[in-house]
Design an enzyme around this catalytic site. Structure first.
Site, mmCIF file in Angstrom:
data_model
loop_
_atom_site.group_PDB
_atom_site.id
_atom_site.type_symbol
_atom_site.label_atom_id
_atom_site.label_comp_id
_atom_site.label_asym_id
_atom_site.label_seq_id
_atom_site.Cartn_x
_atom_site.Cartn_y
_atom_site.Cartn_z
ATOM 1 N N ARG A 164 -88.892 -36.495 -91.435
ATOM 2 C CA ARG A 164 -90.242 -36.738 -91.983
ATOM 3 C C ARG A 164 -91.308 -36.530 -90.897
ATOM 4 O O ARG A 164 -92.279 -37.283 -90.808
ATOM 5 C CB ARG A 164 -90.381 -38.163 -92.542
ATOM 6 C CG ARG A 164 -89.504 -38.472 -93.724
ATOM 7 C CD ARG A 164 -89.929 -37.656 -94.944
ATOM 8 N NE ARG A 164 -89.258 -38.093 -96.153
ATOM 9 C CZ ARG A 164 -88.077 -37.635 -96.561
ATOM 10 N NH1 ARG A 164 -87.427 -36.733 -95.869
ATOM 11 N NH2 ARG A 164 -87.546 -38.071 -97.696
ATOM 12 N N SER A 238 -91.433 -42.510 -101.491
ATOM 13 C CA SER A 238 -91.111 -43.553 -100.500
ATOM 14 C C SER A 238 -92.368 -43.885 -99.709
ATOM 15 O O SER A 238 -93.002 -42.989 -99.156
ATOM 16 C CB SER A 238 -90.063 -43.049 -99.510
ATOM 17 O OG SER A 238 -88.894 -42.654 -100.169
ATOM 18 N N GLU A 334 -94.713 -44.001 -94.390
ATOM 19 C CA GLU A 334 -94.457 -42.562 -94.473
ATOM 20 C C GLU A 334 -95.650 -41.862 -95.135
ATOM 21 O O GLU A 334 -95.978 -40.726 -94.821
ATOM 22 C CB GLU A 334 -93.169 -42.358 -95.293
ATOM 23 C CG GLU A 334 -92.604 -40.957 -95.251
ATOM 24 C CD GLU A 334 -92.599 -40.320 -96.608
ATOM 25 O OE1 GLU A 334 -93.688 -40.091 -97.167
ATOM 26 O OE2 GLU A 334 -91.499 -40.020 -97.113
HETATM 27 P P1 FAD Z 1 -100.723 -34.053 -99.799
HETATM 28 O O1 FAD Z 1 -100.362 -35.408 -100.245
HETATM 29 O O2 FAD Z 1 -101.890 -33.412 -100.451
HETATM 30 O O3 FAD Z 1 -100.900 -34.012 -98.246
HETATM 31 C C1 FAD Z 1 -99.927 -34.591 -97.398
HETATM 32 C C2 FAD Z 1 -100.324 -34.339 -95.917
HETATM 33 O O4 FAD Z 1 -100.265 -32.946 -95.635
HETATM 34 C C3 FAD Z 1 -101.766 -34.743 -95.592
HETATM 35 O O5 FAD Z 1 -101.804 -35.169 -94.255
HETATM 36 C C4 FAD Z 1 -102.547 -33.446 -95.775
HETATM 37 O O6 FAD Z 1 -103.754 -33.426 -95.030
HETATM 38 C C5 FAD Z 1 -101.547 -32.439 -95.247
HETATM 39 N N1 FAD Z 1 -101.656 -31.117 -95.870
HETATM 40 C C6 FAD Z 1 -101.488 -30.815 -97.182
HETATM 41 N N2 FAD Z 1 -101.581 -29.477 -97.370
HETATM 42 C C7 FAD Z 1 -101.821 -28.940 -96.169
HETATM 43 C C8 FAD Z 1 -102.027 -27.599 -95.692
HETATM 44 N N3 FAD Z 1 -102.001 -26.555 -96.514
HETATM 45 N N4 FAD Z 1 -102.262 -27.416 -94.371
HETATM 46 C C9 FAD Z 1 -102.307 -28.460 -93.513
HETATM 47 N N5 FAD Z 1 -102.118 -29.737 -93.897
HETATM 48 C C10 FAD Z 1 -101.872 -29.975 -95.198
HETATM 49 N N6 FAD Z 1 -91.169 -36.247 -99.958
HETATM 50 C C11 FAD Z 1 -89.988 -35.886 -99.419
HETATM 51 O O7 FAD Z 1 -89.941 -35.401 -98.282
HETATM 52 N N7 FAD Z 1 -88.827 -36.052 -100.103
HETATM 53 C C12 FAD Z 1 -88.786 -36.572 -101.337
HETATM 54 O O8 FAD Z 1 -87.715 -36.699 -101.924
HETATM 55 C C13 FAD Z 1 -90.020 -36.958 -101.935
HETATM 56 N N8 FAD Z 1 -90.039 -37.517 -103.173
HETATM 57 C C14 FAD Z 1 -91.222 -37.870 -103.727
HETATM 58 C C15 FAD Z 1 -91.227 -38.406 -105.024
HETATM 59 C C16 FAD Z 1 -92.409 -38.771 -105.640
HETATM 60 C C17 FAD Z 1 -92.374 -39.339 -107.041
HETATM 61 C C18 FAD Z 1 -93.633 -38.583 -104.958
HETATM 62 C C19 FAD Z 1 -94.921 -38.929 -105.631
HETATM 63 C C20 FAD Z 1 -93.653 -38.070 -103.660
HETATM 64 C C21 FAD Z 1 -92.442 -37.712 -103.034
HETATM 65 N N9 FAD Z 1 -92.402 -37.190 -101.742
HETATM 66 C C22 FAD Z 1 -91.203 -36.784 -101.191
HETATM 67 C C23 FAD Z 1 -93.640 -37.057 -100.953
HETATM 68 C C24 FAD Z 1 -94.421 -35.754 -101.236
HETATM 69 O O9 FAD Z 1 -93.983 -35.143 -102.409
HETATM 70 C C25 FAD Z 1 -94.278 -34.755 -100.082
HETATM 71 O O10 FAD Z 1 -94.717 -35.334 -98.873
HETATM 72 C C26 FAD Z 1 -95.078 -33.464 -100.331
HETATM 73 O O11 FAD Z 1 -94.769 -32.504 -99.360
HETATM 74 C C27 FAD Z 1 -96.587 -33.722 -100.327
HETATM 75 O O12 FAD Z 1 -97.223 -32.535 -100.779
HETATM 76 P P2 FAD Z 1 -98.726 -32.537 -101.251
HETATM 77 O O13 FAD Z 1 -99.118 -31.130 -101.467
HETATM 78 O O14 FAD Z 1 -98.916 -33.458 -102.372
HETATM 79 O O15 FAD Z 1 -99.434 -33.104 -99.936
HETATM 80 N N1 EPU Z 2 -81.288 -49.196 -101.660
HETATM 81 C C1 EPU Z 2 -81.282 -50.524 -102.056
HETATM 82 N N2 EPU Z 2 -82.317 -50.962 -102.826
HETATM 83 C C2 EPU Z 2 -83.326 -50.163 -103.218
HETATM 84 C C3 EPU Z 2 -83.338 -48.813 -102.812
HETATM 85 C C4 EPU Z 2 -82.298 -48.351 -102.029
HETATM 86 O O1 EPU Z 2 -80.387 -51.273 -101.717
HETATM 87 O O2 EPU Z 2 -84.223 -50.655 -103.917
HETATM 88 C C5 EPU Z 2 -80.154 -48.703 -100.834
HETATM 89 C C6 EPU Z 2 -78.943 -48.317 -101.674
HETATM 90 O O3 EPU Z 2 -77.793 -48.700 -100.961
HETATM 91 C C7 EPU Z 2 -79.027 -46.807 -101.728
HETATM 92 C C8 EPU Z 2 -79.648 -46.476 -100.373
HETATM 93 O O4 EPU Z 2 -80.553 -47.546 -100.122
HETATM 94 O O5 EPU Z 2 -77.766 -46.220 -101.866
HETATM 95 C C9 EPU Z 2 -80.379 -45.143 -100.323
HETATM 96 O O6 EPU Z 2 -81.288 -45.055 -101.418
HETATM 97 P P1 EPU Z 2 -81.727 -43.630 -102.022
HETATM 98 O O7 EPU Z 2 -80.552 -42.785 -102.227
HETATM 99 O O8 EPU Z 2 -82.624 -43.881 -103.175
HETATM 100 O O9 EPU Z 2 -82.533 -42.966 -100.835
HETATM 101 P P2 EPU Z 2 -83.619 -43.518 -99.833
HETATM 102 O O10 EPU Z 2 -83.021 -43.555 -98.475
HETATM 103 O O11 EPU Z 2 -84.213 -44.770 -100.350
HETATM 104 C C10 EPU Z 2 -84.508 -41.178 -99.156
HETATM 105 C C11 EPU Z 2 -85.834 -40.494 -99.040
HETATM 106 C C12 EPU Z 2 -86.286 -39.992 -100.407
HETATM 107 C C13 EPU Z 2 -85.263 -38.994 -100.913
HETATM 108 C C14 EPU Z 2 -83.914 -39.712 -101.026
HETATM 109 C C15 EPU Z 2 -82.805 -38.771 -101.422
HETATM 110 C C16 EPU Z 2 -86.980 -41.454 -97.152
HETATM 111 C C17 EPU Z 2 -88.082 -42.333 -96.672
HETATM 112 N N3 EPU Z 2 -86.814 -41.382 -98.476
HETATM 113 O O12 EPU Z 2 -84.712 -42.359 -99.925
HETATM 114 O O13 EPU Z 2 -87.538 -39.314 -100.235
HETATM 115 O O14 EPU Z 2 -85.635 -38.479 -102.162
HETATM 116 O O15 EPU Z 2 -83.562 -40.290 -99.745
HETATM 117 O O16 EPU Z 2 -82.471 -37.954 -100.357
HETATM 118 O O17 EPU Z 2 -86.298 -40.844 -96.337
HETATM 119 C C18 EPU Z 2 -89.895 -39.576 -100.255
HETATM 120 O O18 EPU Z 2 -89.891 -39.203 -99.077
HETATM 121 O O19 EPU Z 2 -90.961 -39.845 -100.863
HETATM 122 C C19 EPU Z 2 -88.628 -39.717 -100.972
HETATM 123 C C20 EPU Z 2 -88.551 -40.134 -102.222
#
Ligand code: FAD
Ligand code: EPU
Length: 339
Positions: A164, A238, A334
């Site tokens: 991240r 997250s 994050e």
């Molecule tokens: P924004 O929120 O618009 O911006 C994020 C940051 O990037 C800001 O600092 C912004 O200034 C900068 N930025 C954006 N575009 C540019 C650009 N073109 N040039 C320079 N800087 C820029 N993230 C994960 O890694 N894994 C996940 O599994 C994951 N699951 C998610 C699930 C949900 C339901 C949600 C809501 C979010 C999740 N995220 C996850 C977080 C998010 O989707 C990612 O961080 C994504 O890359 C953000 O993209 P955005 O375009 O919305 O960025």
């Molecule tokens: N867990 C709990 N309670 C909870 C949630 C999780 O006990 O309420 C424990 C469980 O044991 C579970 C483990 O945590 O098995 C891991 O949970 P999960 O698989 O949901 O993944 P995570 O570590 O919570 C990360 C990323 C997610 C990504 C998933 C899948 C980060 C900060 N988050 O979540 O990214 O989708 O793994 O790879 O690394 C995001 O960045 O926004 C995001 C959603």
């Protein structure tokens, strides 16, 4: 001619659904528009925020500057033997790119299905999920240097990707605007089932030799079962990173909480599941005013409707305090806090 809007509501431009506004707002559709924008010195001097899909941001107050929304489109693809070279505009929706690739049998990003947001933001925090990170397929990105008005190419090494993390969140924070990203995928699938839940769900569906389409579907299914859909309940995924601590610190935590959920993180480091730590502190599914944590995933903070950015931020501070008091582990946010 660029259209700069004033006092622009960002409510529909952040997935938390926070009712914040930008003093100025502009949408960028091509590289020339970026050059044109910064020819006017007033925008160089003003606070700026680059916006993609707004899915990783929390507006704690109104933004008293210029919001630059990236909307540069286009996907180009070229196959050379078994390698597939892709270049996508920063404003492409990440999941549209995933679908574009999965539909054509271009393998490598199927595990990153359904992550919200834009292509341009994907290198910022090196998006990752289900055993794959952006850095595994990233080749380079093209970015506009605000101070000089020059375009520069960043290779994978230049970007210093981590969990991240990238150079764009550190030394180069807010100095560059990413306009396009190049990826290298493959027509030979290297199915990644490192994340146990994928194998489990494939087995439930009696799929033995999964295709990348199967992986994409299964990942999407797992995500929908755990994560709230921002179109109905505001959130930014997250809210905290999973904390990475030293082996020695880990042993201390484990001696008191033997069941602590953890993963090896290389170099004598251990990653803890922040969701588990938060749940153990009693926060899972808790509603606090207009906010709370998600019932199926405690790591996700939500807007139950009408929450302010301050409320969500204040809840996140309470969670940090209680996790620190119970486990001695400091959670790091994050989500990008805009204040
Ligand atoms: P924004 O929120 O618009 O911006 C994020 C940051 O990037 C800001 O600092 C912004 O200034 C900068 N930025 C954006 N575009 C540019 C650009 N073109 N040039 C320079 N800087 C820029 N993230 C994960 O890694 N894994 C996940 O599994 C994951 N699951 C998610 C699930 C949900 C339901 C949600 C809501 C979010 C999740 N995220 C996850 C977080 C998010 O989707 C990612 O961080 C994504 O890359 C953000 O993209 P955005 O375009 O919305 O960025
Ligand atoms: N867990 C709990 N309670 C909870 C949630 C999780 O006990 O309420 C424990 C469980 O044991 C579970 C483990 O945590 O098995 C891991 O949970 P999960 O698989 O949901 O993944 P995570 O570590 O919570 C990360 C990323 C997610 C990504 C998933 C899948 C980060 C900060 N988050 O979540 O990214 O989708 O793994 O790879 O690394 C995001 O960045 O926004 C995001 C959603």
């Amino acid at each position: 001619m660029l259209q700069i809007l004033e006092n622009f509501s960002l409510k529909n431009f952040n997935t938390f659904g926070i009712d914040a506004s930008a003093k100025y707002f502009v949408e960028i559709n091509n590289e020339n528009e970026l050059e044109e924008l910064f020819m006017d010195p007033q925008w160089l001097q003003m606070d700026r925020l680059i916006l993609g899909g707004g899915s990783n941001m929390l507006f704690v107050k109104n933004f008293d500057g210029l919001v630059i929304r990236m909307n540069i489109r286009g996907i180009e693809h070229r196959i050379n033997h078994e390698e597939v070279f892709i270049e996508a505009g920063a404003g492409e929706v990440w999941n549209d790119l995933v679908n574009f690739c999965v539909d054509r049998g271009y393998a490598g990003i199927e595990n990153l299905s359904l992550i919200p947001g834009s292509v341009g933001a994907s290198p910022i925090q090196n998006i990752g999920a289900y055993g794959v990170e952006l850095k595994d397929v990233f080749r380079s990105c093209r970015a506009f240097e605000i101070a000089t008005g020059q375009f520069k190419t960043f290779t994978k090494e230049n970007c210093r990707f981590g969990y991240r993390d990238s150079i764009f969140k550190n030394e180069l924070k807010e100095q560059y605007i990413i306009v396009s990203v190049k990826f290298m995928l493959s027509i030979i699938p290297n199915i990644n089932l490192k994340y146990g839940a994928i194998e489990q769900e494939l087995a439930n569906r009696n799929i033995t030799g999964p295709t990348i389409k199967d992986v994409s579907r299964v990942v999407s299914h797992i995500r929908v079962s755990k994560l709230p859909d921002p179109s109905t309940i505001g959130n930014a995924g997250s809210f905290f990173k999973n904390p990475v601590i030293s082996d020695a610190e880990f042993r201390q935590v484990q001696s008191r909480f033997s069941e602590v959920v953890h993963y090896p993180a290389g170099d004598g480091l251990v990653k803890l599941a922040a969701g588990w730590l938060i749940e153990q502190c009693g926060w899972k599914g808790k509603v606090v005013g207009h906010t709370g944590t998600w019932m199926n995933q405690a790591l996700v903070l939500v807007n139950h409707g009408g929450a302010t950015g301050e409320e969500v931020y204040s809840l996140s501070s309470q969670i940090i305090d209680s996790v620190y008091t119970k486990f001695g582990v400091l959670l790091e946010r994050e989500v990008n806090i805009i204040n």
